[in-house]
Design a protein around this motif. Structure first.
Motif, PDB file in Angstrom:
ATOM      1  N   LEU A  78       0.830  -1.252   0.060  1.00 32.02           N
ATOM      2  CA  LEU A  78      -0.134   0.076  -0.187  1.00 32.02           C
ATOM      3  C   LEU A  78       0.778   1.449  -0.038  1.00 32.02           C
ATOM      4  O   LEU A  78       0.382   2.285  -0.658  1.00 32.02           O
ATOM      5  N   THR A  79       2.219   1.335   0.634  1.00 35.13           N
ATOM      6  CA  THR A  79       3.017   2.568   0.706  1.00 35.13           C
ATOM      7  C   THR A  79       3.872   2.505  -0.603  1.00 35.13           C
ATOM      8  O   THR A  79       3.595   3.674  -1.070  1.00 35.13           O
ATOM      9  N   GLU A  80       4.325   1.453  -0.686  1.00 31.12           N
ATOM     10  CA  GLU A  80       5.547   1.434  -1.860  1.00 31.12           C
ATOM     11  C   GLU A  80       4.783   1.605  -3.354  1.00 31.12           C
ATOM     12  O   GLU A  80       4.996   2.404  -3.974  1.00 31.12           O
ATOM     13  N   CYS A  81       3.850   0.756  -3.443  1.00 34.55           N
ATOM     14  CA  CYS A  81       2.913   0.785  -4.572  1.00 34.55           C
ATOM     15  C   CYS A  81       2.194   1.999  -4.713  1.00 34.55           C
ATOM     16  O   CYS A  81       1.995   2.435  -6.043  1.00 34.55           O
ATOM     17  N   GLY A  82       1.648   2.430  -3.573  1.00 33.92           N
ATOM     18  CA  GLY A  82       1.106   3.885  -3.630  1.00 33.92           C
ATOM     19  C   GLY A  82       1.833   5.115  -4.118  1.00 33.92           C
ATOM     20  O   GLY A  82       1.325   5.775  -4.921  1.00 33.92           O
ATOM     21  N   ALA A  83       2.854   4.984  -3.605  1.00 38.93           N
ATOM     22  CA  ALA A  83       3.941   6.075  -4.151  1.00 38.93           C
ATOM     23  C   ALA A  83       4.310   6.069  -5.580  1.00 38.93           C
ATOM     24  O   ALA A  83       4.494   6.901  -6.313  1.00 38.93           O
ATOM     25  N   LEU A  84       4.517   4.686  -5.989  1.00 38.61           N
ATOM     26  CA  LEU A  84       4.603   4.714  -7.379  1.00 38.61           C
ATOM     27  C   LEU A  84       3.291   4.939  -8.290  1.00 38.61           C
ATOM     28  O   LEU A  84       3.425   5.597  -9.319  1.00 38.61           O
ATOM     29  N   ILE A  85       2.374   4.413  -7.930  1.00 38.97           N
ATOM     30  CA  ILE A  85       0.911   4.994  -8.605  1.00 38.97           C
ATOM     31  C   ILE A  85       0.934   6.277  -8.738  1.00 38.97           C
ATOM     32  O   ILE A  85       0.375   6.996  -9.684  1.00 38.97           O
ATOM     33  N   ASP A  86       1.159   7.032  -7.550  1.00 37.58           N
ATOM     34  CA  ASP A  86       0.975   8.637  -7.410  1.00 37.58           C
ATOM     35  C   ASP A  86       2.106   9.486  -8.352  1.00 37.58           C
ATOM     36  O   ASP A  86       1.754  10.625  -8.445  1.00 37.58           O
ATOM     37  N   ASN A  87       3.303   8.777  -8.776  1.00 44.40           N
ATOM     38  CA  ASN A  87       4.103   9.464  -9.303  1.00 44.40           C
ATOM     39  C   ASN A  87       4.036   9.408 -10.843  1.00 44.40           C
ATOM     40  O   ASN A  87       4.304   8.523 -11.513  1.00 44.40           O
ATOM     41  N   ALA A  88       3.542  10.569 -11.442  1.00 43.48           N
ATOM     42  CA  ALA A  88       3.244  10.772 -12.767  1.00 43.48           C
ATOM     43  C   ALA A  88       4.434  10.492 -13.697  1.00 43.48           C
ATOM     44  O   ALA A  88       4.210  10.366 -14.863  1.00 43.48           O
ATOM     45  N   LYS A  89       5.377  10.710 -13.247  1.00 44.73           N
ATOM     46  CA  LYS A  89       6.774  10.332 -13.935  1.00 44.73           C
ATOM     47  C   LYS A  89       7.158   9.084 -13.863  1.00 44.73           C
ATOM     48  O   LYS A  89       8.371   8.548 -14.646  1.00 44.73           O
ATOM     49  N   ALA A  90       6.618   7.930 -13.207  1.00 46.69           N
ATOM     50  CA  ALA A  90       6.987   6.892 -13.134  1.00 46.69           C
ATOM     51  C   ALA A  90       6.667   6.237 -14.721  1.00 46.69           C
ATOM     52  O   ALA A  90       5.615   6.548 -15.373  1.00 46.69           O
ATOM     53  N   ALA A  91       7.191   5.057 -14.899  1.00 47.75           N
ATOM     54  CA  ALA A  91       6.822   4.390 -16.510  1.00 47.75           C
ATOM     55  C   ALA A  91       5.492   4.068 -16.303  1.00 47.75           C
ATOM     56  O   ALA A  91       5.185   3.508 -15.183  1.00 47.75           O
TER      57      ALA A  91
END
Length: 270
Positions: A71-84
């Motif tokens: 929930l924390t790690e994947c949530g941060a990745l989901i919210d990062n618009a710059k992520a692939a």
């Protein structure tokens, strides 16, 4: 001449000194502006730049089935618009699986929605979302997702099985709705008081239809003619008792019909 030369030398020295002072002043002003500028403040991030998020942390948490870290790690990745895009999709799928285990299908569906917005060709996700819709009782949306998954991948075994099972279920429900509240006989020709009472009560009408259906099924499946005759005699006796008993003190028509249905369904274990 000497005085003029002296003045010229003094003016020259002043000009040189003044230019140096001006350069120092400009340098100091520039440094002050650099230190106080929000764009160049010490420790400030560049405008619009998202912090770097490691997709490996999300995937590791998912593989370890660590719900909190997912929930924390994947949530941060989901919210990062710059992520692939691929990393965000994987993170959404991982987080959706946690929401499913937590009994939060709506949040899982929301993550699947975003994943499908990023890539509408994910047949597995369409099938998974359809299964969640079916569990929630939203059969039309479930059927649409299963059909969409099959259009993308006609060989998708799970989607095909889900679509077939749900189509049969919808057909059965449609048939039930078509006869809901109708007994096994024609109410237009009903003459007995008990028959008119059954026609007037949808619950009793449904019970009558179910009794008739169970009786017909058991008779059709009876192997021995003697067994079939015995079953028919039992049904005739029930109807006779029903016709005579209805209206008498203490007679409960609904209970008698429910008992008869349980008796019929218990014959072959249904």
């Amino acid at each position: 001449m000497r005085k003029a030369a002296a003045l010229s030398g003094s003016a020259w020295r002043c000009a040189v000194s003044c230019r140096a002072d001006v350069r120092r002043l400009v340098a100091l002003v520039g440094l002050a502006m650099l230190l106080t500028s929000p764009l160049h403040a010490i420790g400030a991030a560049e405008p619009g730049k998202e912090p770097v998020v490691d997709p490996g942390a999300c995937m590791a948490a998912s593989e370890a089935h660590d719900a909190d870290k997912v929930l924390t790690e994947c949530g941060a990745l989901i919210d990062n618009a710059k992520a692939a895009r691929a990393d965000r999709i994987n993170a959404l799928i991982a987080r959706a699986s946690i929401f499913i285990t937590k009994g939060e299908p709506d949040r899982a569906i929301a993550d699947y929605d975003v994943a499908l917005q990023l890539d509408p060709t994910l047949a597995d996700i369409l099938n998974a979302r359809g299964e969640l819709y079916r569990k929630k009782g939203n059969r039309p949306k479930a059927l649409a997702d299963f059909a969409a998954a099959l259009r993308l991948n006609p060989d998708h075994a799970s989607a095909r099985s889900n679509y077939h099972a749900l189509a049969i279920e919808l057909e059965r429900l449609g048939a039930q709705l078509a006869v809901a509240g109708r007994p096994s006989f024609n109410c237009a020709t009903a003459r007995r008081a008990v028959e008119k009472a059954i026609c007037a009560d949808p619950e009793l009408a449904n019970l009558d239809r179910e009794i008739d259906g169970a009786q017909t099924r058991i008779m059709r499946e009876a192997v021995q003619p003697a067994a079939a005759r015995a079953l028919q005699q039992e049904q005739d006796a029930f109807i006779a008792r029903r016709n005579v008993g209805f209206g008498r003190p203490g007679y409960d028509l609904k209970k008698e019909m429910q008992d008869r249905l349980r008796r019929l369904n218990g014959v072959d274990g249904y």
